[in-house]
Enzyme design. Structure first.
Site, short mmCIF file in Angstrom:
data_model
loop_
_atom_site.label_atom_id
_atom_site.label_comp_id
_atom_site.label_asym_id
_atom_site.label_seq_id
_atom_site.Cartn_x
_atom_site.Cartn_y
_atom_site.Cartn_z
N HIS A 287 -2.36 5.48 6.46
CA HIS A 287 -0.97 5.92 6.62
C HIS A 287 -0.87 7.39 6.19
CE1 HIS A 287 0.20 1.71 6.81
NE2 HIS A 287 -0.13 1.48 5.55
N CYS B 174 0.83 -1.21 0.00
CA CYS B 174 0.00 0.00 0.00
C CYS B 174 0.86 1.26 0.00
CB CYS B 174 -0.92 -0.01 1.21
SG CYS B 174 -0.09 -0.46 2.76
P1 NAD Z 1 -5.70 -10.82 6.27
O1 NAD Z 1 -5.10 -11.54 7.42
O2 NAD Z 1 -6.72 -9.77 6.51
O3 NAD Z 1 -6.37 -11.89 5.28
C1 NAD Z 1 -5.71 -13.08 4.93
C2 NAD Z 1 -6.73 -14.10 4.50
O4 NAD Z 1 -6.04 -15.28 4.09
C3 NAD Z 1 -7.70 -14.53 5.59
O5 NAD Z 1 -8.97 -14.71 5.00
C4 NAD Z 1 -7.18 -15.92 6.03
O6 NAD Z 1 -8.24 -16.75 6.47
C5 NAD Z 1 -6.63 -16.44 4.73
N1 NAD Z 1 -5.59 -17.44 4.87
C6 NAD Z 1 -4.70 -17.62 5.84
N2 NAD Z 1 -3.88 -18.65 5.55
C7 NAD Z 1 -4.28 -19.12 4.36
C8 NAD Z 1 -3.85 -20.15 3.52
N3 NAD Z 1 -2.83 -20.94 3.87
N4 NAD Z 1 -4.49 -20.33 2.34
C9 NAD Z 1 -5.53 -19.54 1.96
N5 NAD Z 1 -5.98 -18.53 2.74
C10 NAD Z 1 -5.35 -18.34 3.92
O7 NAD Z 1 -4.48 -10.25 5.42
P2 NAD Z 1 -4.47 -8.93 4.51
O8 NAD Z 1 -4.30 -7.75 5.38
O9 NAD Z 1 -5.59 -8.98 3.57
O10 NAD Z 1 -3.08 -9.12 3.76
C11 NAD Z 1 -2.94 -9.98 2.65
C12 NAD Z 1 -1.72 -9.57 1.86
O11 NAD Z 1 -1.93 -8.24 1.39
C13 NAD Z 1 -0.40 -9.54 2.64
O12 NAD Z 1 0.65 -9.86 1.76
C14 NAD Z 1 -0.29 -8.09 3.04
O13 NAD Z 1 1.04 -7.69 3.29
C15 NAD Z 1 -0.85 -7.41 1.83
N6 NAD Z 1 -1.38 -6.07 2.06
C16 NAD Z 1 -2.12 -5.79 3.16
C17 NAD Z 1 -2.57 -4.50 3.37
C18 NAD Z 1 -3.35 -4.13 4.59
O14 NAD Z 1 -3.32 -2.99 5.00
N7 NAD Z 1 -4.11 -5.01 5.19
C19 NAD Z 1 -2.29 -3.49 2.44
C20 NAD Z 1 -1.58 -3.83 1.28
C21 NAD Z 1 -1.11 -5.11 1.11
#
Ligand code: NAD
Length: 356
Positions: free
Chosen positions: A219, A139
């Site tokens: 942020h 992000c």
């Molecule tokens: P999150 O924890 O909110 O969601 C992750 C999802 O994946 C959940 O639904 C969980 O049940 C599922 N999960 C966990 N293990 C799994 C597996 N082995 N197989 C399939 N599903 C599985 O995470 P998020 O915040 O959405 O982040 C996801 C990615 O996006 C990360 O790489 C993070 O760095 C990136 N990201 C996050 C944000 C943020 O602010 N949240 C912003 C930009 C990028």
């Protein structure tokens, strides 16, 4: 219609699923989750076919949720898969995507070597066309890339200095912090954001410092960018206002921070109050002569839960080689409502006075 599977249905995955569904040329093949929690219930209620990660189908069935199979089944039913699992899990899933020959989009929590291309639609869409995989940068890096691409094209960028004041966790992440501190994070300099930005702009000279604060909404970036050219603040403001994924927040709206920004986007009817655009405070845009060129300083806010969502949709189109950049970005923006529905201009009286 391109069939897009979403593996990981949390903060990012559920937004990407809704965004994919809104597109005229894509459909959601299904979503995979690990836990049959409230988000799984919502996925079911939205009609997304549910798949269970890690052989956990029985837990979903016990919670009254029908599953269509496991992650391999989802990948097999998809033309492109978006991996939105927690940081590091995407790399573990890579062998499944490669084995089944399904192009994959990873998120910024993965190391850059997870995919041949780190992706930002504004800066390097073409590099991902027909690639086997792409990684949508984080992000923060997305927010920096959207800002630097037009500045570099119009003025040339000599040096970037960025302090990233980062939210401690997303609103639903009750276990994150700090709850009463301001923490240099990492305390070493530069933070990882600078090298991450260089996956998009390898030749850019950038220093980044990171902090975490007790906030959940967005942020905030404090930036000074040394430019080759000598633009006025007004010219920079106009340049950024032309960018569909940059919102130059007009002074007269009285928006003083992330609280009012997300209140505004919620009032304006954005889903989940999402702010897909960088939000640059118009009155913060300042240009001064510096020793190495013109120093442009500004503040911008980045909605961490939302800004990567349109980028994921474009990354899908890029790896599927479905459209050029302009077409994809326009299609994504129109379908989602990016760059629309919010006031982005000053009343003419104010604009005229600023031109004086
Ligand atoms: P999150 O924890 O909110 O969601 C992750 C999802 O994946 C959940 O639904 C969980 O049940 C599922 N999960 C966990 N293990 C799994 C597996 N082995 N197989 C399939 N599903 C599985 O995470 P998020 O915040 O959405 O982040 C996801 C990615 O996006 C990360 O790489 C993070 O760095 C990136 N990201 C996050 C944000 C943020 O602010 N949240 C912003 C930009 C990028």
């Amino acid at each position: 219609m391109l069939r897009v599977g979403i593996n990981g249905y949390g903060t990012i995955g559920k937004r990407v699923a809704d965004a994919v569904r809104s597109q005229p040329d894509m459909t959601v093949a299904g979503v995979a989750k690990r836990t049959p929690n409230y988000e799984a219930q919502v996925a079911r209620d939205r009609g997304f076919p549910l798949y269970a990660a890690d052989d956990r189908g029985h837990r979903f069935e016990a919670a009254g949720l029908d599953v269509h199979g496991d992650v391999r089944d989802l990948v097999g039913a998809s033309d492109v898969v978006v991996d939105a699992t927690p940081s590091g899990v995407g790399a573990q899933n890579r062998s499944i995507y490669e084995e089944l020959g399904t192009p994959a989009i990873y998120q910024g929590g993965e190391d850059p070597d997870v995919a041949p291309v780190s992706f930002n639609a504004r800066a390097n869409y073409g590099d991902a066309r027909d690639a086997d995989a792409a990684r949508v940068v984080s992000c923060n890096t997305t927010g920096l890339s959207r800002l630097l691409a037009p500045l570099r094209e119009a003025c040339g960028v000599r040096k970037v200095r960025a302090t990233l004041v980062r939210r401690g966790g997303d609103p639903a992440q009750t276990g994150r912090g700090p709850i009463n501190d301001t923490v240099p994070d990492p305390v070493s300099i530069p933070s990882h954001h600078g090298p991450d930005l260089q996956t998009i702009f390898p030749d850019i000279d950038v220093d980044t410092m990171g902090m975490k604060v007790p906030a959940t909404l967005m942020h905030t970036h404090a930036l000074t960018i040394t430019l080759d050219g000598d633009p006025s603040a007004r010219a920079v403001r106009d340049l950024l206002a032309e960018e569909s994924r940059v919102l130059v927040v007009p002074e007269h709206l009285g928006i003083d921070g992330a609280g009012k920004l997300t209140d505004y986007t919620g009032d304006a009817g954005r889903p989940r109050g999402d702010v897909w655009e960088n939000c640059v405070w118009a009155e913060s845009i300042t240009c001064r002569d510096g020793p190495g060129g013109t120093d442009l300083s500004l503040f911008q806010a980045i909605h961490q839960e939302a800004d990567v969502v349109p980028e994921n949709v474009d990354a899908v189109r890029a790896v599927a080689d479905m459209a050029d950049r302009e077409t994809s970005v326009r299609r994504t923006n129109e379908a989602l409502g990016v760059g629309s529905g919010l006031v982005t201009h000053e009343p003419s009286r104010v604009a005229d006075a600023a031109d004086d």
